[in-house]
Design an enzyme around this catalytic site. Structure first.
Site, PDB file in Angstrom:
ATOM      1  N   HIS A  12       0.829  -1.208   0.000  1.00 30.53           N
ATOM      2  CA  HIS A  12       0.000   0.000   0.000  1.00 30.53           C
ATOM      3  C   HIS A  12       0.865   1.261   0.000  1.00 30.53           C
ATOM      4  O   HIS A  12       2.025   1.254   0.433  1.00 30.53           O
ATOM      5  CB  HIS A  12      -0.917   0.023   1.228  1.00 30.53           C
ATOM      6  CG  HIS A  12      -0.175   0.024   2.535  1.00 30.53           C
ATOM      7  ND1 HIS A  12       0.370   1.161   3.085  1.00 30.53           N
ATOM      8  CD2 HIS A  12       0.114  -0.980   3.396  1.00 30.53           C
ATOM      9  CE1 HIS A  12       0.964   0.875   4.224  1.00 30.53           C
ATOM     10  NE2 HIS A  12       0.832  -0.436   4.434  1.00 30.53           N
ATOM     11  N   GLU A  92      -2.713  -6.903   7.321  1.00 24.10           N
ATOM     12  CA  GLU A  92      -1.513  -6.574   8.081  1.00 24.10           C
ATOM     13  C   GLU A  92      -1.382  -7.497   9.298  1.00 24.10           C
ATOM     14  O   GLU A  92      -2.370  -8.077   9.769  1.00 24.10           O
ATOM     15  CB  GLU A  92      -1.595  -5.111   8.536  1.00 24.10           C
ATOM     16  CG  GLU A  92      -0.467  -4.624   9.445  1.00 24.10           C
ATOM     17  CD  GLU A  92       0.877  -4.594   8.735  1.00 24.10           C
ATOM     18  OE1 GLU A  92       1.444  -5.694   8.539  1.00 24.10           O
ATOM     19  OE2 GLU A  92       1.356  -3.503   8.401  1.00 24.10           O
TER      20      GLU A  92
END
Length: 219
Positions: A12, A92
């Site tokens: 990201h 994550e």
């Protein structure tokens, strides 16, 4: 089996947490947005990916975190050629819930001493836990290759640690090798390319922050 010609992993773009780690005390990790710089990073990555993919179809998987969903949007790929699936197993590493900055900094120092693969954050995950769910995702991904019309490109929009662990699992790297790898920068990519010999190779390696410790598993 229609194996894809390439598997592209994208971290990201810069998030609010990358720019200011105090935000974790006020906002859930999964809700953090891209910064303006992060959106620009994703757009630059998208320009490169549009050139790479051309008019070929894409099977995309994206972590359900806001910053990864926003990154996928800012890539500005052709939606008519892309099948998108939200994939929680690409999220994550869980660090708990709201985070105290000083406590997390202390735990990170413990992790550096203990080892990034095995250290478990209080109320969160170890790298080994992420490795296990990435392995589960890979099993699902392999099964998708059985479709004769599988797209020639796979795109994973995810996080730095998850990218490294995906490659560790794919290429059967040792824990020592993983421990020596640095995270890619925000919006950086790594591409697994299918060779004529039927094997995948990575377009460029992860940087090393140290030399892997040698370990003989046959001793």
């Amino acid at each position: 089996m229609a194996r894809p010609r390439r598997i592209v992993l994208v971290r990201h773009g810069e998030s609010e947490g990358n720019a200011d780690d105090t935000v974790y005390e006020r906002e859930p990790d999964h809700a953090l947005r891209l910064t303006p710089r992060g959106r620009e990073q994703a757009q630059r990555a998208g320009a490169q990916l549009r050139e790479l993919f051309g008019e070929e179809r894409i099977s995309a998987y994206v972590s359900p975190y806001r910053r990864t969903l926003e990154t996928l949007r800012e890539l500005r790929l052709d939606a008519s050629r892309m099948r998108v699936r939200e994939e929680p197993r690409l999220r994550e590493q869980d660090w708990g819930n709201w985070q105290d900055r000083e406590d997390i900094r202390l735990q990170k120092s413990y992790r550096d001493a203990y080892g990034h693969f095995f250290y478990r954050f209080a109320q969160g995950e170890s790298g080994a836990d992420v490795y296990d769910r990435v392995g589960s995702f890979l099993e699902s991904l392999y099964r998708s290759f059985e479709a004769p019309d599988h797209p020639p490109n796979v795109l994973l929009v995810t996080h730095g640690l998850t990218m490294r662990l995906f490659c560790m699992r794919w290429f059967h790297w040792s824990v020592a090798e993983f421990e020596a790898l640095s995270n890619p920068d925000n919006a950086e990519t790594r591409t697994l390319v299918l060779g004529l010999d039927g094997r995948y190779s990575m377009d460029r390696p992860f940087e090393h922050w140290r030399t892997p410790e040698p370990y003989d598993i046959t001793g």
